[in-house]
Write a protein that holds these residues in place. Structure first.
Motif, mmCIF file in Angstrom:
data_model
loop_
_atom_site.group_PDB
_atom_site.id
_atom_site.type_symbol
_atom_site.label_atom_id
_atom_site.label_comp_id
_atom_site.label_asym_id
_atom_site.label_seq_id
_atom_site.Cartn_x
_atom_site.Cartn_y
_atom_site.Cartn_z
ATOM 1 N N PRO A 73 44.086 52.870 90.556
ATOM 2 C CA PRO A 73 43.642 54.174 91.062
ATOM 3 C C PRO A 73 43.230 55.171 89.988
ATOM 4 C CG PRO A 73 46.023 54.132 91.006
ATOM 5 C CD PRO A 73 45.569 52.780 90.515
ATOM 6 N N HIS A 74 43.330 54.763 88.702
ATOM 7 C CA HIS A 74 43.074 55.726 87.624
ATOM 8 C C HIS A 74 41.877 55.386 86.752
ATOM 9 C CE1 HIS A 74 45.273 52.595 85.559
ATOM 10 N NE2 HIS A 74 46.340 52.848 86.305
ATOM 11 N N GLY A 75 41.445 54.132 86.711
ATOM 12 C CA GLY A 75 40.224 53.781 85.989
ATOM 13 C C GLY A 75 40.398 53.256 84.584
ATOM 14 N N MET A 76 41.636 52.979 84.169
ATOM 15 C CA MET A 76 41.802 52.391 82.837
ATOM 16 C C MET A 76 41.165 51.000 82.811
ATOM 17 S SD MET A 76 43.016 54.743 81.090
ATOM 18 C CE MET A 76 43.363 53.927 79.544
ATOM 19 N N TYR A 132 31.830 50.083 83.659
ATOM 20 C CA TYR A 132 33.179 50.618 83.808
ATOM 21 C C TYR A 132 33.115 52.113 84.138
ATOM 22 C CZ TYR A 132 34.592 46.324 81.391
ATOM 23 O OH TYR A 132 34.780 45.017 81.031
ATOM 24 N N PRO A 133 33.854 52.565 85.144
ATOM 25 C CA PRO A 133 33.785 53.975 85.539
ATOM 26 C C PRO A 133 34.731 54.906 84.780
ATOM 27 C CG PRO A 133 35.100 52.754 87.108
ATOM 28 C CD PRO A 133 34.587 51.746 86.108
ATOM 29 N N SER A 156 34.182 52.055 78.435
ATOM 30 C CA SER A 156 33.237 52.643 79.392
ATOM 31 C C SER A 156 32.243 53.603 78.752
ATOM 32 C CB SER A 156 33.997 53.385 80.493
ATOM 33 O OG SER A 156 34.614 54.557 79.963
ATOM 34 N N GLY A 157 32.609 54.143 77.572
ATOM 35 C CA GLY A 157 31.821 55.246 77.052
ATOM 36 C C GLY A 157 32.088 56.472 77.904
ATOM 37 N N TYR A 158 31.241 57.493 77.788
ATOM 38 C CA TYR A 158 31.445 58.721 78.552
ATOM 39 C C TYR A 158 30.800 58.593 79.935
ATOM 40 C CZ TYR A 158 33.297 60.992 74.416
ATOM 41 O OH TYR A 158 34.078 61.324 73.343
ATOM 42 N N TYR A 161 35.030 47.913 88.137
ATOM 43 C CA TYR A 161 33.677 48.347 87.780
ATOM 44 C C TYR A 161 33.013 49.016 88.978
ATOM 45 C CZ TYR A 161 32.904 43.815 90.056
ATOM 46 O OH TYR A 161 32.941 42.769 90.946
ATOM 47 N N THR A 162 31.920 49.693 88.718
ATOM 48 C CA THR A 162 31.136 50.333 89.762
ATOM 49 C C THR A 162 29.706 50.480 89.270
ATOM 50 O OG1 THR A 162 31.073 52.192 91.327
ATOM 51 C CG2 THR A 162 31.560 52.712 89.036
ATOM 52 N N SER A 163 28.885 51.187 90.035
ATOM 53 C CA SER A 163 27.508 51.496 89.626
ATOM 54 C C SER A 163 27.257 52.971 89.893
ATOM 55 C CB SER A 163 26.500 50.652 90.421
ATOM 56 O OG SER A 163 26.478 51.059 91.780
#
Length: 442
Positions: free
Chosen positions: A168-171, A67-68, A247-249, A177-179
């Motif tokens: 668009p905000h990442g909640m 998670y980003p 996601s953590g930090y 997800y991403t890498s």
């Protein structure tokens, strides 16, 4: 005789095993050991990339899907710069403001409030405002869902293979997800825009009063390596923070020292460790690598080894003469302990023989199996004459490969010396043992 055969067999086995071990060690020493060993980081996934060349200096689980959180907003800002003008007006809708979780960061825009795209982007990158992210998404695509489709299309175009966005905000969302590698590609693309650098690198920004807000909004960048804090980092130029419980930090940072600019992506780290991990990787990168200008090096030292760069003009089917020129701005990033002679060039053909004019080609360089950059080869028209130039280009490619093989030849020759020495050693032992056996029998 049986004893002698056993001894011979035993010696041959020892010879083969020792030869294999020394050969493998020699090859490993000539390749992997030349790449500096990176530091230990606590993040579940991390990557350090050279912004100029895209060379990966360090990686830990670079393709793992995670998670980003709010570093998603880098993609949102990139798309805003590509699909709108900074002076455009964004009118905030009820859905943009209220289609957020209660714990989302906001600038607390009002329904019907008008901000420019530029003001909204500062809200996104400095205050990590979810309402600004939604406002930008609706302004560009009409809806959050349509904007998410645009985000995924852009990610695909950039070469991302482990990324999927739904907002668009990442909640948090199972399908968002991403890498680390993909986020590095996205950020590298964003850094091509000077306005992105200006916004992401701003320490403070003020949104003046609007049609529905009488007071100014004072924004401060959340990135502690950029602003004055216990984690301030020399050379840090900007980035984006992120955090959710899921996601953590997360952290994206880019820093520049001298002619080197490095990009670091951290995913799923502990509190404050995302800053210390980033600082470790930056320190290691700036300490162990150097930028090498290909054009100047070739012109001074390697010109005679590359048929490609001979002064003789090339002639195309349209009757024009061409000379070859190297992009003077092209550079690569290599370990400080390495030299240009350690690089392996690959000549990439990207011209079409059906056309009469030669087009740009590329020489890509690798070191220890890692891509470290490339240089563009340009063809400059100088006169008119008819002659086929393609054979000359193919000969140039052969010349490049031959010059690159010199290093490999030297490595193979040193390994051959080892084998010869071992063979002599085994023969001496064999003769000595045979002599002793014959003498004993007599």
């Amino acid at each position: 005789m049986k004893v002698t055969r056993k001894i011979i067999t035993f010696l041959l086995i020892i010879y083969i095993e020792i030869t294999n071990i020394l050969t493998l060690n020699a090859l490993a020493a000539s390749n992997d050991s030349k790449w500096p060993k990176g530091p230990s980081v606590t993040a579940e996934s991390a990557i350090l990339m050279d912004v100029n060349t895209g060379t990966i200096l360090f990686e830990k689980n670079p393709h793992k899907q995670l998670y980003p959180a709010s570093i998603t907003k880098i993609m949102t800002t990139l798309l805003a710069l590509e699909n709108s003008n900074l002076s455009d007006t964004v009118t905030y809708s009820k859905s943009a403001i209220y289609n957020l979780r209660y714990d989302s960061s906001k600038i607390y825009a009002n329904v019907g409030e008008k901000l420019t795209v530029e003001q909204s982007l500062y809200g996104i990158m400095l205050a990590s405002a979810g309402d600004c992210s939604n406002g930008i998404a609706e302004h560009i695509s009409g809806s959050i869902e349509a904007f998410a489709d645009l985000m995924n299309k852009k990610a695909e175009d950039l070469g991302c293979q482990n990324t999927h966005f739904v907002n668009p905000h990442g909640m948090p969302d199972d399908n968002h997800y991403t890498s680390a590698y993909d986020m590095a590609l996205i950020t590298k693309a964003a850094l091509q825009y000077e306005q992105f650098r200006k916004i992401a690198g701003a320490k403070k920004y003020t949104i003046p009063p609007t049609n529905l807000q009488k007071e100014s909004r004072y924004l401060t960048n959340h990135h502690k390596m950029l602003i004055k804090s216990n984690y301030t980092y020399e050379g840090c130029e900007g980035g984006k923070t992120g955090y959710t419980v899921a996601s953590g930090y997360t952290l994206v940072t880019y820093a520049k020292r001298g002619d080197m600019e490095l990009l670091c992506v951290i995913l799923k780290d502990a509190a404050t460790e995302h800053y210390t991990d980033t600082a470790k990787l930056f320190d290691w990168g700036f300490k162990n690598f150097k930028s090498l200008n290909i054009s100047s090096y070739l012109s001074e030292n390697q010109l005679s080894n590359y048929t490609l760069f001979d002064k003789a003009a090339l002639k195309a089917d349209d009757g024009a003469d061409y000379v070859i020129e190297i992009d003077k701005n092209s550079s690569i990033l290599i370990p400080k302990t390495a030299s240009f002679d350690d690089l392996k060039p690959t000549f990439i053909k990207n011209y079409n023989k059906d056309t009469s004019i030669p087009t740009i080609r590329t020489i890509s360089y690798t070191f220890s199996g890692k891509e470290v950059g490339s240089v563009a080869v340009n063809f400059i028209k100088i006169s008119n004459s008819v002659e086929d130039n393609y054979n000359n280009l193919d000969n140039a490619e052969i010349s490049i490969k031959n010059s690159a093989s010199d290093v490999n030849y030297n490595k193979k020759r040193s390994i051959s010396f080892i084998k010869i020495g071992l063979t002599i050693f085994v023969v001496i032992i064999f003769v000595s043992v045979t002599y002793l056996i014959i003498k004993k029998r007599k």
